[in-house]
Design an enzyme around this catalytic site. Structure first.
Site, short mmCIF file in Angstrom:
data_model
loop_
_atom_site.label_atom_id
_atom_site.label_comp_id
_atom_site.label_asym_id
_atom_site.label_seq_id
_atom_site.Cartn_x
_atom_site.Cartn_y
_atom_site.Cartn_z
N ASP A 104 0.86 -1.18 0.00
CA ASP A 104 0.00 0.00 0.00
C ASP A 104 0.90 1.24 0.00
O ASP A 104 1.71 1.41 0.92
CB ASP A 104 -0.85 -0.03 1.28
CG ASP A 104 -1.99 0.96 1.26
OD1 ASP A 104 -2.97 0.75 2.01
OD2 ASP A 104 -1.93 1.93 0.48
N ASP A 199 -2.78 4.86 -2.78
CA ASP A 199 -3.63 5.67 -1.90
C ASP A 199 -4.01 6.99 -2.56
O ASP A 199 -3.13 7.71 -3.02
CB ASP A 199 -2.81 5.94 -0.63
CG ASP A 199 -3.62 6.56 0.48
OD1 ASP A 199 -4.49 5.89 1.00
OD2 ASP A 199 -3.36 7.73 0.80
N GLU A 265 -6.83 3.66 -5.45
CA GLU A 265 -7.91 4.14 -4.59
C GLU A 265 -8.29 5.52 -5.09
O GLU A 265 -7.42 6.40 -5.17
CB GLU A 265 -7.49 4.23 -3.12
CG GLU A 265 -8.67 4.57 -2.22
CD GLU A 265 -8.33 5.36 -0.99
OE1 GLU A 265 -7.29 6.03 -0.97
OE2 GLU A 265 -9.11 5.29 -0.02
N HIS A 337 -10.39 -0.35 6.01
CA HIS A 337 -9.95 0.26 7.28
C HIS A 337 -10.48 1.69 7.45
O HIS A 337 -10.27 2.30 8.51
CB HIS A 337 -8.43 0.25 7.33
CG HIS A 337 -7.83 1.08 6.25
ND1 HIS A 337 -7.89 0.74 4.91
CD2 HIS A 337 -7.19 2.26 6.29
CE1 HIS A 337 -7.32 1.68 4.20
NE2 HIS A 337 -6.87 2.61 5.00
N ASP A 338 -11.12 2.20 6.38
CA ASP A 338 -11.71 3.56 6.47
C ASP A 338 -13.22 3.54 6.61
O ASP A 338 -13.82 4.56 6.94
CB ASP A 338 -11.40 4.36 5.19
CG ASP A 338 -9.93 4.65 5.01
OD1 ASP A 338 -9.50 4.75 3.84
OD2 ASP A 338 -9.22 4.77 6.02
#
Ligand code: TEU
Length: 567
Positions: A104, A199, A265, A337-338
Site C-alpha cells: 500500500d 492511496d 484508490e 480500514h476507512d
C-alpha cells in the site's frame, strides 16, 4: 495468468484479495501492534480461506500520525512492524501458497519527517517545489478538519496537506517527483512484491492556474473554509501521470513472472474515468476503488451526517457500475480500514448477523470484478461502536471531535456520530480465538478488542460449517470454479419488492442467478420462471430449497447450464 474459457487472463480477474490492516491483524512480539511475523503466522489461515492475494496496509517508516499513511522513508520497514528478513520470509511463505503480496503506497503525500520535506522547507532548496508552498493559502478544508494549509516558520510559507498536518502533498507537476516515485516502486518490485494499492492516487494532479498556483474553492456566505476537491480530485493531468507510471512500473513483470497488479484508490472517481483508466488495452491501472456506493448513506462531502439508505440502494449502485465500467474493471468491496464494517452498516448485527453477513458477501462476490475481503469481514464481525474519547485512536475522528466541540456541538452528540462512522470501529484487532485478547496479542493492544466480537473468533468459526467463514470460503471457491462469475455478463432483473435483489450472470450458455433478500423482514420469492430447475450452488437457508418465500436476509445462488432455461 489463469485460463478462463480458453483465454489466459490476469490472476486478479478470477482472484479474491484479502485486506490486512497490519497493526490490528496479529502481533508476534507482544507490543500490542500487529506485525509482519504475526501475518506470517496466519498465512495458512489465508490459504484455507482461498484468497489469491493480500493487500497489506503501509508498514514503512512513519511517525504514525495517520497509522502509516504518513511515510517518512519509502524504502525502510518500520521496526515496529518487523525487518527486511521478516518481509522476505512473508513473501516466500505467501508465494509458496500461491498468494501474492500487494503493498500500500501513499504517494500523494509524505510525512513531514521525510527527508524530502525537511529539505524542501529550506528556502532555495533544490527540493523546494517537491511540495506545494504558498504565501497565500487557498480556502480548502482538510479531510481531517481545519485548513488544508499549515504555516512553516523555517520555510516562511504555508504548505498544502489535504489530510493531516503531518501529511504534506507532493507536487506531481514536478517531473523529478514522478521519477522518484516510479523508482521507489521499482525497488519494491525488486524486493519481490506483486503489486500496489495506490492511496488517493486520483488526488495527485492538482488543477493549477496559469501561474502554477492553486485556487480558492467557491464558499457559501460567511464560510471560511470550503470543499476544495474540485482543485485536486481527478485533476487535468491525472491520466497522463498514470500512463507514465504504467510505462515506468506496471509494465514490468514480478518475481513470480506475472504482470504487476495496480489498484488505484480513487475517492469521487466517475464511471467514465474509471472505465478509461481500467480499460483492458489502453488503460493504465488494473482496477480502481470507487466510492459512489459508500457515499450514498451520508450527506455529500460530509461523512459525519448520515443519510438513511437501504442496502438494496447500495447494491443497485454497484449494479450501475457493473454496466457502466464496460470493458474496464472494478474492485468489489463493502469494507476496509476507512469504512464502517458492512454487517453494521448495511446488515442487521443484532437479529440476523450471520444471514446478513452471508448475503452481503454473496451479492458482492458474485458480481463482475475483483472482490476484496477486509480482515474480519469473513467472520461477519460488527463494528466496535466506540463512544468514549479514550477509546479513539484515529486522527480523523479526534480532529473532528475537537473541531465540532470547539464549534459548540455537545461532545455526546459528536461521539455518537463517531460511534457510527468513525474509522476506529473497523480497526479493532482480529479475534483469532476465545482468549482475553482474542489471540491477537499477549500484550495490551494499541486499540481495544471490540466487545461484540466475543464468540465470533476465527477458531470457533473454523469448526462450524454454517459459519460466515464457511460461507466466504464457498464464495471464493465458486469464483475459482465458474467462469461465468469471472467473465459473464451482468443483468439486474427488475422486481416488485425494493428490498429483494435478483441479478443474472451469463457466459456461453451458462447462467447464474443470484436472489437476495436485503431486509430484516421476509418477502415473496420473485417470479423467476423455471428457477426450480436451476442447481442450488449456495444458500443462506439450505433447508428452504425452492420455497416461494424468502426469509429475512436469505440469499440463493442458482446455476443453469443452458441459458434458455434461466428466467
Ligand atoms: O483514504 C482516502 C479516503 O478516501 C479517505 O478520505 C476516506 O474516504 C475517509 O478516511 C473516510 O473516512 C486513504 C487511506 O485509506 C486512509 O486510511 C488515509 O487516512 C488517507 O488516504 C490519507 O492517506
Amino acid at each position: 495468468m489463469i485460463d478462463v474459457e480458453g483465454q489466459t487472463v490476469p490472476w486478479w480477474r478470477s482472484g479474491v484479495i484479502y485486506q490486512v490492516y497490519l497493526r490490528s491483524f496479529a502481533d508476534s512480539d507482544g507490543d500490542g501492534i500487529g506485525d509482519l511475523v504475526g501475518l506470517l503466522g496466519k498465512v495458512d489461515y489465508l490459504a484455507r480461506l482461498g484468497v489469491d492475494a493480500v493487500w497489506v496496509s503501509p508498514f514503512y517508516l512513519s511517525p504514525q500520525e495517520d497509522n502509516g499513511y504518513d511515510i517518512s522513508d519509502y524504502d525502510q520497514i518500520d521496526p515496529v512492524f518487523g525487518s527486511e528478513d521478516d518481509l522476505q520470509a512473508l513473501i516466500d511463505a505467501l508465494h509458496a501458497h500461491d498468494i501474492r503480496l500487494i503493498v500500500d503506497l501513499a504517494v500523494n503525500h509524505t510525512s513531514v519527517e521525510h527527508t524530502w520535506f525537511v529539505e524542501s522547507r529550506q528556502p532555495g532548496s533544490a527540493r523546494r517545489d517537491w511540495y506545494w508552498w504558498a504565501d497565500e493559502p487557498t480556502n480548502w478544508e482538510s479531510f481531517f478538519s481545519g485548513s488544508s494549509w499549515e504555516y512553516d516558520e523555517v520555510a516562511g510559507a504555508h504548505y498544502l496537506h489535504v489530510f493531516g498536518v503531518g501529511q504534506p502533498d507532493l507536487n506531481w507537476e514536478n517531473p523529478e517527483v514522478r521519477a522518484e516515485v516510479a523508482a521507489l516502486m521499482g525497488r519494491w518490485l525488486d524486493r519481490g512484491v506483486d503489486g500496489f494499492r495506490l492511496d488517493v492516487i486520483n488526488f495527485v494532479s492538482k488543477d493549477v492556474d496559469a501561474g502554477g498556483g492553486l485556487r480558492d474553492a467557491p464558499a457559501a456566505p460567511g464560510q471560511v473554509l470550503a470543499d476544495g476537491r474540485d482543485g485536486f480530485v481527478n485533476g487535468p493531468r491525472l491520466e497522463e501521470y498514470l500512463q507514465e507510471l504504467d510505462q515506468r512500473v506496471f509494465e514490468r513483470t514480478t518475481r513470480r513472472g506475472e504482470p504487476v497488479v495496480s489498484i488505484g484508490e480513487m475517492p469521487d472517481v466517475t464511471i467514465d474515468l474509471a472505465r478509461r483508466i481500467t480499460a483492458r488495452e489502453e488503460g493504465s491501472l488494473d482496477m480502481v476503488f470507487s466510492f459512489e456506493h459508500v457515499d450514498l448513506d451520508h450527506e455529500p462531502g460530509d461523512k459525519w451526517r448520515s443519510r438513511p439508505t437501504r442496502p438494496a440502494e447500495a447494491v443497485a449502485n454497484l449494479a450501475r457500475w457493473q454496466i457502466g465500467i464496460g470493458s474496464g474493471w472494478n474492485s468489489l468491496y463493502w469494507s476496509n480500514h476507512d469504512q464502517p464494517r458492512a454487517v453494521s452498516r448495511w446488515g442487521d448485527p443484532d437479529r440476523f448477523r450471520v444471514a446478513s453477513a452471508k448475503t452481503l458477501g454473496t451479492v458482492l462476490h458474485l458480481m463482475r470484478g475483483t472482490p476484496f475481503i477486509y480482515q474480519g469481514e469473513e467472520l461477519g464481525l460488527p463494528g466496535a461502536r466506540w463512544r468514549n474519547r479514550a477509546d479513539l485512536r484515529d486522527v480523523e475522528s479526534l480532529n473532528y471531535l475537537a473541531s465540532a466541540v470547539a464549534a459548540g456541538e455537545p461532545e455526546r452528540d459528536v461521539l455518537e456520530r463517531i460511534a457510527c462512522v468513525g474509522r476506529d470501529n473497523a480497526r479493532t484487532p482480529m479475534p483469532w480465538d476465545g482468549s482475553p485478547q482474542g489471540g491477537f496479542t499477549t500484550g495490551n493492544p494499541w486499540i481495544a478488542m471490540a466487545p461484540g466480537h466475543r464468540g465470533l473468533d476465527a477458531q470457533s468459526q473454523e469448526a462450524d460449517g454454517a459459519s460466515v467463514l464457511a460461507h466466504y470460503r464457498a464464495l471464493i471457491a465458486l469464483r475459482h470454479e465458474h467462469s461465468v462469475i469471472v467473465e459473464g455478463t451482468f443483468t439486474l432483473l427488475e422486481g416488485t419488492d425494493p428490498d429483494t435483489v435478483v441479478y443474472r450472470r451469463e457466459l456461453t450458455g451458462v447462467s447464474l442467478l443470484v436472489v437476495a433478500r436485503l431486509a430484516s423482514t421476509g418477502g415473496a420469492l420473485p417470479a423467476l420462471g423455471p428457477a426450480a430447475d436451476g442447481r442450488l450452488l449456495l444458500s443462506t437457508h439450505p433447508e428452504a430449497g425452492s420455497r416461494a418465500h424468502l426469509e429475512p436476509w436469505e440469499s440463493r445462488v442458482l446455476l443453469f447450464d443452458d441459458a434458455t432455461s434461466a428466467p
